[in-house]
Design an enzyme around this catalytic site. Structure first.
Site, short mmCIF file in Angstrom:
data_model
loop_
_atom_site.label_atom_id
_atom_site.label_comp_id
_atom_site.label_asym_id
_atom_site.label_seq_id
_atom_site.Cartn_x
_atom_site.Cartn_y
_atom_site.Cartn_z
N TRP A 322 7.15 -10.87 -2.39
CA TRP A 322 5.87 -10.16 -2.40
C TRP A 322 5.28 -10.11 -0.99
CZ3 TRP A 322 0.98 -11.42 -0.88
CH2 TRP A 322 -0.06 -10.58 -1.29
N HIS A 323 5.48 -11.16 -0.21
CA HIS A 323 4.89 -11.21 1.12
C HIS A 323 5.56 -10.25 2.10
CE1 HIS A 323 2.92 -14.89 -0.29
NE2 HIS A 323 2.13 -14.78 0.75
N GLY A 324 6.79 -9.88 1.87
CA GLY A 324 7.43 -8.96 2.79
C GLY A 324 8.88 -8.70 2.43
N PHE A 471 0.76 -7.11 4.16
CA PHE A 471 1.61 -7.41 3.01
C PHE A 471 1.28 -6.52 1.83
CE2 PHE A 471 1.57 -11.93 4.87
CZ PHE A 471 2.58 -11.61 5.74
#
Length: 471
Positions: A322-324, A471
């Site tokens: 989810w962060h990247g 993000f």
């Protein structure tokens, strides 16, 4: 227009005046939806179109799910809504990531194929509002939330301005009931909101942006020594917390200014005595969202130990992804999952009376901070070869002057982190120190004035974008 710019408070003040002048709450919701779309389109006009589509998907999808009488049809409609929302996120955030990895696999097999890449900017807030869409339709599917009839109400929730760039990931069951009533100007709530925003601006402009200079310089070095590298990691640990929690405080303060209450996203996470406790205090809206919509549906902890470990690792891998769209984020997530698994293994060996003792908790806080900081190195460094090299650096190989430089950088970071520790103490003893409402108002006025003056005098010379807005 970014939150840390001078234009944002002016924009917010003008909008707040108009917002409280309209006579009906549906009109207030219409204004909230409109200003969210305008703010999103401020960067690129098509960003607003994408956000509008997400809001339309939530509204129409929620109504469609609620109207189905046959459980199979209801499940099919819900699955379609989730697929469309994930498809939206996947197309704009993960398409190139998967395309690159497919190309690498094909070349490894000797096929020499090339997959197309999509040269497109990451739309503002897409990771946050797509999760709001999924959570909204999921709660309707589960019978925990009623589908909203008016599009403006759902659009105000999906495109809620204070939480648009970087969350929190609000739940429909928390925000939508607040949107079902008229909001009127409340001086006390507005004062609290402004103070919270000032604290957020202070954390961002004075603490985060200043220690970011040290962190960035260290990570730009070709081959930093052990003490210098970990001084940079310490600086980044403080930066990312002050940066992200600072944004959250600005968002929560702006929400309170508008007569609403936003989800809390942080609870002094660096005081957590264990990795599991850390994730109950850090980015709480994301960790609780994945707990409720991924971890528990997978079986949660009501399964065998191997299956539980699998559920934990899958959930944390998704947190990382989810962060990247990069493998070092996935590795960072899996690392935290392994910490949780290791903690449970230790808990099965060490008696509760020892684990719950005061000395154990006192030692657990710095130990957990060191483990979390090691994770921030994985989070910050995208080059896997550099990352492997960093974890093999020897403390004894660094000369004395490198240790002096590292100690200086750590001391400088600790100085700027001191207000964070003071705030934690203030939050702990606030009710004792401020026994009367009059005393509370006086202290809040003094704190607000001090924060405003500190921001003007001590703000960093170099502006840095909010980390989690990417993000």
């Amino acid at each position: 227009m970014s939150f840390q710019s001078l234009a944002f408070p002016i924009f917010l003040a003008a909008f707040t005046i108009v917002y409280y002048l309209v006579p009906r709450f549906h009109m207030q919701n219409f204004l909230l939806a409109g200003v969210g779309l305008i703010f999103c389109g401020w960067v690129h006009s098509w960003f607003a179109g994408l956000l509008g589509f997400a809001a339309l998907l939530a509204w129409a999808g929620g109504l469609a799910v609620a109207r189905q009488k046959d459980p199979r049809n209801k499940k099919a409609v819900f699955a379609l809504c989730v697929a469309l929302a994930l498809g939206l996120l996947g197309a704009f955030k993960y398409f190139n990531f998967f395309a690159d990895n497919i190309t690498a696999v094909l070349r490894g097999l000797g096929l020499g194929a090339n997959t197309p890449l999509w040269d497109v900017l990451l739309p503002l807030g897409i990771s946050y509002y797509t999760f709001r869409v999924i959570g909204y339709t999921a709660d309707i599917y589960r019978g925990k939330l009623e589908a909203r009839r008016y599009f403006s109400d759902v659009a105000a929730f999906v495109a809620f301005l204070p939480e648009l760039p970087a969350g929190p990931i609000e739940r429909g069951g928390d925000l939508l009931p607040q949107l079902d009533r008229q909001r009127r100007w409340n001086p006390d709530a507005a004062a609290d909101g402004i103070l919270l925003m000032l604290w957020g601006f202070f954390k961002k402009l004075v603490i985060a942006d200043t220690v970011a200079v040290s962190a960035n310089k260290v990570f730009l070095l070709a081959d930093p020594s052990f003490p210098v590298l970990w001084a940079g990691v310490f600086a980044f640990s403080i930066q990312i917390y002050a940066d992200f929690s600072g944004y959250t405080d600005i968002a929560r303060g702006a929400t309170r200014l508008l007569g609403l209450t936003a989800a809390r996203n942080f609870d002094h996470p660096y005081l957590a005595p264990s990795p599991r406790a850390f994730w109950r205090r850090w980015h709480m809206s994301l960790s609780f969202w994945l707990r409720d919509y991924v971890y528990i549906p997978l079986g949660g902890s009501r399964v065998s130990t191997p299956r539980w470990a699998f559920n934990i690792l899958v959930t944390f891998a998704l947190i990382g992804l989810w962060h990247g769209a990069a493998w070092h984020f996935v590795l960072w997530g899996v690392y935290h999952g392994l910490l949780i698994v290791a903690q449970r293994s230790v808990a099965g060996i060490v008696p509760e009376r020892i684990r719950g003792s005061l000395p154990a908790r006192a030692l657990g806080i710095p130990a957990t901070f060191l483990l979390i900081s090691a994770g921030w190195l994985i989070f910050r460094e995208s080059d896997m070869r550099c990352l492997a090299h960093y974890f093999t650096l020897s403390p004894g190989a660094a000369p004395a002057f490198q240790w002096q430089a590292g100690i200086f950088l750590c001391a400088r970071t600790a100085l700027y982190a001191a207000p964070l520790a003071a705030h934690a103490a203030y939050a702990q003893w606030r009710d004792t120190v401020l026994p009367t409402p009059a005393a509370a108002k006086l202290v809040k006025a003094l704190l607000g004035s001090a924060l405003a003056l500190a921001i003007l005098v001590l703000h960093a010379n170099v502006g840095v974008d909010f980390i989690y807005a990417n993000f």
